[in-house]
Scaffold this active site. Structure first.
Site, short mmCIF file in Angstrom:
data_model
loop_
_atom_site.label_atom_id
_atom_site.label_comp_id
_atom_site.label_asym_id
_atom_site.label_seq_id
_atom_site.Cartn_x
_atom_site.Cartn_y
_atom_site.Cartn_z
N SER A 96 0.97 -1.01 -0.14
CA SER A 96 0.05 0.24 0.12
C SER A 96 0.68 1.26 0.10
O SER A 96 1.59 1.59 -0.96
CB SER A 96 -0.94 0.01 1.28
OG SER A 96 -1.96 0.90 1.06
N HIS B 230 -7.58 -5.83 0.23
CA HIS B 230 -6.45 -4.84 0.17
C HIS B 230 -5.05 -5.31 1.23
O HIS B 230 -4.09 -5.24 0.78
CB HIS B 230 -6.82 -3.57 0.71
CG HIS B 230 -5.57 -2.38 0.72
ND1 HIS B 230 -4.76 -2.10 -0.49
CD2 HIS B 230 -5.01 -1.63 1.73
CE1 HIS B 230 -3.96 -1.47 -0.15
NE2 HIS B 230 -4.12 -0.98 1.30
#
Length: 287
Positions: free
Chosen positions: A124, A263
């Site tokens: 991320s 995610h």
């Protein structure tokens, strides 16, 4: 786990890149030092390669990658440095928080620990930091693994803003994985009666608006010509199909691996992630 093809690596390109001596430049006054880290060492007598630097995502810390770092050090025979990024964990806080300066933080960390020819793994926020570092310091980078992010401008999930607003009401974060992830950042400062978060909530809240941005706009002017692995969570929106051609322009020797997860790929599907990384880094060392 779906795997997409990688162009055949060029030995000449690889050798030429290793011959380049990294140019040092004065650091911005906004760089922070020292970054806190955990070193996960390869088994004694089995050291096989250059170091790995592992970078967490927004609101994370080096603790998030502890287990995976140990596993990769064991499986690859390489030392793994798991970092706390600025404004996170035990690293210094600073009012500036963007990818260009975080890449410079990593360069300074490498200087301080005499590291070169590194593999950068980032999730991320850490993934975009790894990309920015590779594009700015290609001679110091062996390859990168970018986990669920792409070199594009894309807004953060709305949930990140909610985490800031309700950080002291952790249960609002929803899933067990996210609650555990955020609770790992709580600590009790000396002489304080209540626990607080280690990251700089004020700075990160102000930075949310541009943490979805990517500092490079034109892949015709800057490219990373060495291998790059992009790991995509297929239930996550961060690497849409339309971003894949852009990835290829910035990172022409990239491979894309799809993993059926959200995610938080590493936490949700650790074994599939481990397999993808070990295969990718093992193949790269053979070329």
């Amino acid at each position: 786990m779906a795997m997409h093809s990688l162009r055949s690596p060029s030995r000449a390109t690889r050798l030429a890149s290793l011959a380049v001596v990294a140019l040092r430049r004065p650091y911005s006054s906004a760089t922070v030092s020292p970054l806190s880290f955990d070193l996960h060492e390869a088994p004694r007598g089995e050291e096989k390669g250059s170091p790995i630097i592992f970078m967490h995502g927004l609101f994370g810390s080096k603790k998030n990658n502890r287990t995976m770092s140990k596993v990769l050090a064991r499986d690859l025979g390489r030392n793994v440095y798991a970092l706390d990024m600025r404004n996170h964990g035990d690293s210094p806080h600073h009012e500036r928080h963007d990818y260009a300066i975080m890449a410079d933080d990593v360069a300074r960390f490498m200087d301080e620990h005499k590291l070169e020819d590194t593999t950068l793994i980032g999730h991320s926020m850490g993934a975009k930091t790894a990309m920015a570092f590779a594009l700015n310091y290609p001679s110091r980078t062996q390859n990168i693994v970018a986990v669920d992010n792409a070199p594009i401008d894309a807004p953060l999930l709305r949930s990140f803003g909610k985490y800031v607003q309700g950080m002291k009401k952790i249960e609002q974060a929803g899933s067990l994985v996210i609650r555990q992830f955020l609770l790992g950042n709580l600590h009790r400062p000396p002489n304080e009666k209540t626990q607080k978060f280690k990251f700089s909530l004020k700075t990160l809240a102000l930075s949310l608006g541009h943490l979805g941005d990517f500092p490079y706009r034109n892949p015709d002017e800057v490219r990373f010509e060495k291998p790059a692995l992009f790991v995509r969570g297929t239930q996550s929106p961060y690497i849409p199909d339309e971003a894949i051609p852009i990835i290829g322009r910035f990172f022409p020797r990239f491979r894309l691996v799809d993993i059926d997860s959200g995610h938080w790929v590493i936490a949700e599907k650790p074994e599939l992630f481990r397999q993808a990384v070990v295969e990718f880094l093992g193949e790269d060392k053979e070329n």
